[in-house]
Design a protein around this motif. Structure first.
Motif, PDB file in Angstrom:
ATOM      1  N   GLY A 350       0.695  -1.318  -0.087  1.00 48.71           N
ATOM      2  CA  GLY A 350       0.031   0.168  -0.141  1.00 48.71           C
ATOM      3  C   GLY A 350       0.856   1.363   0.078  1.00 48.71           C
ATOM      4  N   ALA A 351       2.182   1.148   0.209  1.00 52.15           N
ATOM      5  CA  ALA A 351       2.914   2.629   0.394  1.00 52.15           C
ATOM      6  C   ALA A 351       2.972   3.271  -1.145  1.00 52.15           C
ATOM      7  N   PRO A 352       3.226   2.474  -2.081  1.00 46.14           N
ATOM      8  CA  PRO A 352       3.199   3.497  -3.282  1.00 46.14           C
ATOM      9  C   PRO A 352       1.807   4.176  -3.591  1.00 46.14           C
ATOM     10  N   VAL A 353       0.683   3.312  -3.242  1.00 45.21           N
ATOM     11  CA  VAL A 353      -0.792   4.056  -3.725  1.00 45.21           C
ATOM     12  C   VAL A 353      -0.678   5.044  -2.577  1.00 45.21           C
ATOM     13  N   VAL A 354      -0.328   5.134  -1.423  1.00 46.32           N
ATOM     14  CA  VAL A 354      -0.576   6.056  -0.807  1.00 46.32           C
ATOM     15  C   VAL A 354       0.306   7.316  -1.212  1.00 46.32           C
ATOM     16  N   ARG A 355       1.277   7.268  -1.442  1.00 41.70           N
ATOM     17  CA  ARG A 355       2.057   8.275  -2.248  1.00 41.70           C
ATOM     18  C   ARG A 355       1.448   8.984  -3.262  1.00 41.70           C
ATOM     19  N   ILE A 356       0.885   7.769  -4.258  1.00 40.59           N
ATOM     20  CA  ILE A 356       0.252   8.358  -5.415  1.00 40.59           C
ATOM     21  C   ILE A 356      -0.976   9.102  -4.771  1.00 40.59           C
ATOM     22  N   LYS A 357      -1.710   8.852  -3.854  1.00 36.83           N
ATOM     23  CA  LYS A 357      -2.933   9.506  -3.707  1.00 36.83           C
ATOM     24  C   LYS A 357      -2.544  10.933  -3.096  1.00 36.83           C
ATOM     25  N   GLN A 358      -1.586  10.847  -2.202  1.00 36.26           N
ATOM     26  CA  GLN A 358      -0.929  12.298  -1.734  1.00 36.26           C
ATOM     27  C   GLN A 358      -0.689  13.085  -2.792  1.00 36.26           C
ATOM     28  N   SER A 359       0.066  12.619  -3.961  1.00 35.32           N
ATOM     29  CA  SER A 359       0.391  13.289  -5.104  1.00 35.32           C
ATOM     30  C   SER A 359      -0.831  13.910  -5.909  1.00 35.32           C
ATOM     31  N   LEU A 360      -1.850  13.036  -6.137  1.00 35.71           N
ATOM     32  CA  LEU A 360      -2.901  13.522  -6.682  1.00 35.71           C
ATOM     33  C   LEU A 360      -3.805  14.517  -5.809  1.00 35.71           C
ATOM     34  N   THR A 361      -3.891  14.484  -4.451  1.00 37.66           N
ATOM     35  CA  THR A 361      -4.383  15.680  -3.790  1.00 37.66           C
ATOM     36  C   THR A 361      -3.723  16.726  -3.589  1.00 37.66           C
ATOM     37  N   LYS A 362      -2.095  16.690  -3.730  1.00 37.34           N
ATOM     38  CA  LYS A 362      -1.369  17.927  -3.725  1.00 37.34           C
ATOM     39  C   LYS A 362      -1.607  18.715  -5.207  1.00 37.34           C
ATOM     40  N   LEU A 363      -2.000  17.806  -6.309  1.00 34.22           N
ATOM     41  CA  LEU A 363      -1.710  18.238  -7.802  1.00 34.22           C
ATOM     42  C   LEU A 363      -3.428  18.951  -7.778  1.00 34.22           C
TER      43      LEU A 363
END
Length: 409
Positions: A350-363
């Protein structure tokens, strides 16, 4: 001695009983009762103690212990040192030691050592018998020829010719009664003495001719009364050749009579068998004629079956090859599945998915800010455009006003 049963004959299975009896005699000559039985507080051996049979009770443990005790005692008797085995010793080692001493004495060992672990059987009797022979040789005992006692021949009393004639006449005239009347049987020796007395009286010639005054009817009555007592018992001697000749004649007559009856039965049986064989032959020919077409069909079916078997063998060869290919493909598929499972396990982290979600939110936040900035810039640009347009409009209006009109006012 210990070859195959077919080569030795049908009596080979019972040879061990004879060897066991000889062994018991040799043990008694070596005084095993005092030196073995009394020392170990054991019972005397029976005639067939070590002989194995389905009809005899057996105790393998006790018999094997007795075998080792007697074998060690015999080896010591034969002049070779051998420690007495104990009850809890390894049986394989004990048997190997006994066989090594037997080979040293020159004995033939062509059987596996496991045959001796049963404690009974042909091989056990053979080993003990050979050891007993060596022990007897060591003690200096030798077998001698047996001395048979001389049998005293009885004096055969030869009967005189006249006595034999008299006896034959008596036997021809007497009637045979039941065997239960043994008390009325006349002895042969008494009859001989009477015959000799009668001959002695006849030898003396009388002066006058003797005449009988006895009545014939009374004589016949007396003969009938005394006749049952005239049975003569002849003590048969088995060494007399006359008895054997009579027996041979009797057997010969019996064989002839039996042969006549049996020959008639056999002739009838031969005729019946011949007729039956003829019937069977004719019936066989009839059945062969009736079943000829079925036989042809069977042969053709058999040929088709052989062709089908050949096709089956060819097809089974192809199936075998395809089965091998399928096994290889299955093995490759298993490898691919294993790799997919490894990748899936790594992707399920789940770590890559969390990072992707955080990046999407920031974007998304940056996009909102960018949209606001774009709106502000668009509004500012629109105002600038409007101002410029109004300024251009005023300038256009200002340039189009005429001068006289200005002066009138």
């Amino acid at each position: 001695m210990r070859g195959e049963d077919d080569e030795r004959g049908p009596g080979a299975a019972y040879q061990m009983f004879v060897v066991m009896e000889d062994l018991l005699d040799k043990l008694k000559l070596l005084d095993y009762e005092e030196e073995v039985l009394s020392k170990h507080n054991m019972k005397p051996l029976s005639r067939h103690y070590f002989a194995s049979s389905a009809y005899m009770p057996s105790n393998p443990g006790e018999q094997f212990f007795m075998f080792t005790i007697i074998a060690s005692w015999l080896i010591n008797k034969a002049g070779r040192p051998f420690e007495q085995p104990q009850e809890y010793d390894d049986p394989n080692a004990t048997v190997a030691n006994i066989l090594s001493h037997l080979r040293a004495f020159g004995g033939l060992v062509d059987f596996p050592p496991s045959k001796l672990k049963a404690g009974s059987g042909e091989h056990v009797c053979y080993v003990l018998d050979r050891l007993a022979e060596e022990a007897l040789k060591k003690t200096g005992f030798t077998w001698r020829r047996p001395n048979y006692p001389t049998e005293e021949m009885e004096d055969e009393s030869v009967m005189e010719d006249d006595a034999e004639l008299t006896l034959s006449k008596v036997e021809d005239n007497m009637t045979v009664d039941d065997d239960d009347e043994e008390e009325n049987i006349m002895d042969l020796e008494a009859l001989k003495s009477r015959t000799n007395q009668s001959e002695a009286s006849l030898s003396s010639k009388p002066d006058n001719i003797l005449e009988s005054n006895t009545d014939a009817t009374e004589w016949n009555l007396e003969v009938e009364r005394v006749l049952p007592q005239l049975k003569v018992t002849i003590r048969t001697d088995n060494k007399d050749w006359r008895i054997h000749v009579d027996q041979m004649h009797q057997h010969k007559d019996g064989i002839k009579s039996s042969l006549k009856e049996a020959k008639g039965y056999l002739d009838k049986l031969q005729e019946e068998i011949g007729k039956t064989l003829e019937k069977v032959g004719s019936r066989e020919k009839y059945i062969n004629n009736q079943l000829e077409h079925l036989i042809q069909e069977y042969r053709s079916t058999q040929a088709k079956l052989s062709e089908a078997k050949e096709l089956y063998q060819q097809g089974s060869g192809g199936v075998t090859e395809r089965t091998r290919v399928l096994a290889e493909i299955t093995e490759e598929l298993e490898k691919v599945k294993q790799e997919m499972e490894e990748k899936g396990s790594s992707m399920s982290d789940g770590a890559p998915v969390v990072r992707i979600k955080q990046s999407l939110t920031k974007l998304k936040q940056e996009i909102v800010q960018m949209d606001i900035r774009i709106g502000v810039v668009e509004h500012t640009l629109l105002q600038a455009k409007l101002k410029e347009k109004s300024k251009m409009t005023r300038e256009m209006h200002a340039t189009n006003i005429p001068e006289p009109a200005v002066g009138v006012y």
